[in-house]
Motif scaffolding. Structure first.
Motif, mmCIF file in Angstrom:
data_model
loop_
_atom_site.group_PDB
_atom_site.id
_atom_site.type_symbol
_atom_site.label_atom_id
_atom_site.label_comp_id
_atom_site.label_asym_id
_atom_site.label_seq_id
_atom_site.Cartn_x
_atom_site.Cartn_y
_atom_site.Cartn_z
ATOM 1 N N UNK A 79 41.479 127.909 94.846
ATOM 2 C CA UNK A 79 41.541 126.801 95.798
ATOM 3 C C UNK A 79 42.052 127.319 97.146
ATOM 4 N N UNK A 80 41.208 127.322 98.196
ATOM 5 C CA UNK A 80 41.648 127.862 99.491
ATOM 6 C C UNK A 80 42.573 126.914 100.249
ATOM 7 N N UNK A 81 42.437 125.627 99.989
ATOM 8 C CA UNK A 81 43.237 124.640 100.694
ATOM 9 C C UNK A 81 43.727 123.581 99.716
ATOM 10 N N UNK A 82 44.637 122.732 100.230
ATOM 11 C CA UNK A 82 45.161 121.632 99.426
ATOM 12 C C UNK A 82 44.131 120.515 99.378
ATOM 13 N N UNK A 83 43.982 119.897 98.195
ATOM 14 C CA UNK A 83 43.037 118.791 98.039
ATOM 15 C C UNK A 83 43.698 117.669 97.263
ATOM 16 N N UNK A 84 43.431 116.428 97.676
ATOM 17 C CA UNK A 84 43.930 115.241 96.998
ATOM 18 C C UNK A 84 42.766 114.484 96.376
ATOM 19 N N UNK A 85 42.962 114.029 95.144
ATOM 20 C CA UNK A 85 41.989 113.120 94.535
ATOM 21 C C UNK A 85 42.329 111.714 95.009
ATOM 22 N N UNK A 86 41.523 111.190 95.909
ATOM 23 C CA UNK A 86 41.809 109.887 96.518
ATOM 24 C C UNK A 86 41.113 108.734 95.805
ATOM 25 N N UNK A 87 40.575 108.989 94.607
ATOM 26 C CA UNK A 87 39.947 107.920 93.828
ATOM 27 C C UNK A 87 41.035 107.025 93.243
ATOM 28 N N UNK A 88 41.009 105.749 93.580
ATOM 29 C CA UNK A 88 42.047 104.823 93.121
ATOM 30 C C UNK A 88 41.455 103.931 92.027
ATOM 31 N N UNK A 89 41.857 104.200 90.793
ATOM 32 C CA UNK A 89 41.403 103.389 89.670
ATOM 33 C C UNK A 89 42.144 102.056 89.662
ATOM 34 N N UNK A 90 41.722 101.146 88.787
ATOM 35 C CA UNK A 90 42.393 99.846 88.718
ATOM 36 C C UNK A 90 43.849 100.004 88.288
ATOM 37 N N UNK A 91 44.105 100.925 87.359
ATOM 38 C CA UNK A 91 45.489 101.148 86.930
ATOM 39 C C UNK A 91 46.342 101.690 88.082
ATOM 40 N N UNK A 92 45.791 102.641 88.837
ATOM 41 C CA UNK A 92 46.524 103.183 89.979
ATOM 42 C C UNK A 92 46.739 102.112 91.045
ATOM 43 N N UNK A 93 45.725 101.305 91.268
ATOM 44 C CA UNK A 93 45.830 100.206 92.227
ATOM 45 C C UNK A 93 46.925 99.234 91.819
ATOM 46 N N UNK A 94 46.964 98.884 90.534
ATOM 47 C CA UNK A 94 47.990 97.958 90.053
ATOM 48 C C UNK A 94 49.385 98.553 90.185
ATOM 49 N N UNK A 95 49.503 99.845 89.905
ATOM 50 C CA UNK A 95 50.806 100.492 90.031
ATOM 51 C C UNK A 95 51.261 100.499 91.496
ATOM 52 N N UNK A 96 50.313 100.721 92.410
ATOM 53 C CA UNK A 96 50.655 100.676 93.827
ATOM 54 C C UNK A 96 51.117 99.292 94.251
ATOM 55 N N UNK A 97 50.442 98.245 93.751
ATOM 56 C CA UNK A 97 50.864 96.879 94.059
ATOM 57 C C UNK A 97 52.255 96.603 93.490
ATOM 58 N N UNK A 98 52.515 97.110 92.284
ATOM 59 C CA UNK A 98 53.831 96.915 91.673
ATOM 60 C C UNK A 98 54.920 97.568 92.519
ATOM 61 N N UNK A 99 54.621 98.718 93.102
ATOM 62 C CA UNK A 99 55.604 99.385 93.958
ATOM 63 C C UNK A 99 55.848 98.594 95.237
ATOM 64 N N UNK A 100 54.806 97.919 95.730
ATOM 65 C CA UNK A 100 54.995 97.055 96.895
ATOM 66 C C UNK A 100 55.910 95.880 96.541
ATOM 67 N N UNK A 101 55.745 95.356 95.320
ATOM 68 C CA UNK A 101 56.616 94.279 94.854
ATOM 69 C C UNK A 101 58.063 94.764 94.785
ATOM 70 N N UNK A 102 58.245 95.959 94.224
ATOM 71 C CA UNK A 102 59.596 96.524 94.113
ATOM 72 C C UNK A 102 60.231 96.685 95.494
ATOM 73 N N UNK A 103 59.443 97.158 96.449
ATOM 74 C CA UNK A 103 59.962 97.311 97.813
ATOM 75 C C UNK A 103 60.386 95.958 98.381
ATOM 76 N N UNK A 104 59.565 94.920 98.154
ATOM 77 C CA UNK A 104 59.898 93.584 98.659
ATOM 78 C C UNK A 104 61.179 93.056 98.015
ATOM 79 N N UNK A 105 61.332 93.300 96.715
ATOM 80 C CA UNK A 105 62.544 92.856 96.015
ATOM 81 C C UNK A 105 63.768 93.603 96.542
ATOM 82 N N UNK A 106 63.622 94.916 96.757
ATOM 83 C CA UNK A 106 64.743 95.697 97.280
ATOM 84 C C UNK A 106 65.149 95.208 98.668
ATOM 85 N N UNK A 107 64.158 94.859 99.501
ATOM 86 C CA UNK A 107 64.474 94.319 100.826
ATOM 87 C C UNK A 107 65.204 92.983 100.712
ATOM 88 N N UNK A 108 64.781 92.163 99.748
ATOM 89 C CA UNK A 108 65.453 90.874 99.541
ATOM 90 C C UNK A 108 66.889 91.081 99.074
#
Length: 239
Positions: A176-205
């Protein structure tokens, strides 16, 4: 711990060498770089070690390391910021003035771990830049990052990379000559990202309510967004 101690010893040597030839500007040019290393890397990455209730040995080692680094820093900064150094020294040590202490002896430096950590942080910065270019927030988990295998390898830093880049897997590939990210967001990954947004909102509250980190709360959430509802239900335990 070995890395941050090695870094403060490096700073001492750099200051000493330049002060010996009366080169004040170069003597202090790396001070802010070290403070950034200590606060934005060592302390930030050690927060869970500071707060966890179990494994007192590791927690105490973390505190001892930070105490040593701050006390040592007060000694080597004393010629340049006398009042701040004195305040720091009294808070850390509480003995006679820092300006009555001897200049510290040169300490041990683990050159390998300093070089490896520099390479690791370079990987992190490049991968975060790829995230930013793709418009993907750091709270959104991704499946994988592919990194070039260096001559010596830094595979033992994989746990740090998983956390810093918020990915599920780190792959090391010699071709691998350079760094590469797999940017495919599955439904599970999408849900986990939304859950982290919820956690951030709760922490702010919590912060707005003036709650301490160890205060227990009862949490009620309401949403008409079906996707968000599924994410909350799937990651309820984490939330």
């Amino acid at each position: 711990d070995r890395w941050v101690v090695s870094r403060v010893h490096q700073l001492r040597n750099q200051i000493t060498d330049n002060m010996n030839v009366y080169d004040i500007p170069h003597a202090v040019e790396d001070v802010l770089l070290f403070i950034d290393d200590a606060s934005n890397w060592f302390v930030r990455r050690s927060r869970r070690r500071f707060w966890k209730g179990e494994d007192d040995t590791d927690k105490n080692q973390d505190y001892q390391t930070l105490h040593y680094v701050l006390s040592y820093l007060a000694l080597i900064l004393a010629p340049f910021v006398p009042f701040l150094s004195e305040e720091l020294w009294q808070k850390m040590v509480g003995s006679e003035s820092v300006h009555l202490q001897d200049w510290p002896e040169a300490g041990q430096i683990d050159e390998r771990i300093v070089a490896d950590m520099a390479e690791l942080r370079g990987f992190v910065n490049e991968a975060l830049a790829l995230r930013a270019k793709a418009g993907i927030k750091i709270r959104q988990p991704l499946a994988e990052v592919v990194l070039p295998r260096s001559a010596d390898g830094v595979e033992w830093f994989s746990d740090i990379l998983l956390e810093e880049l918020n990915v599920k897997r780190v792959s090391w590939q010699a071709e691998a000559p350079v760094i590469a990210l797999d940017c495919t967001i599955t439904s599970d990954l999408r849900n986990e990202g939304l859950a982290r947004e919820v956690i951030r909102a709760v922490q702010n509250a919590r912060k707005k309510a003036g709650l301490n980190i160890d205060d227990r709360i009862n949490l009620v959430m309401t949403t008409e967004n079906s996707e968000l509802k599924r994410a909350i239900e799937q990651f309820q335990n984490e939330i």
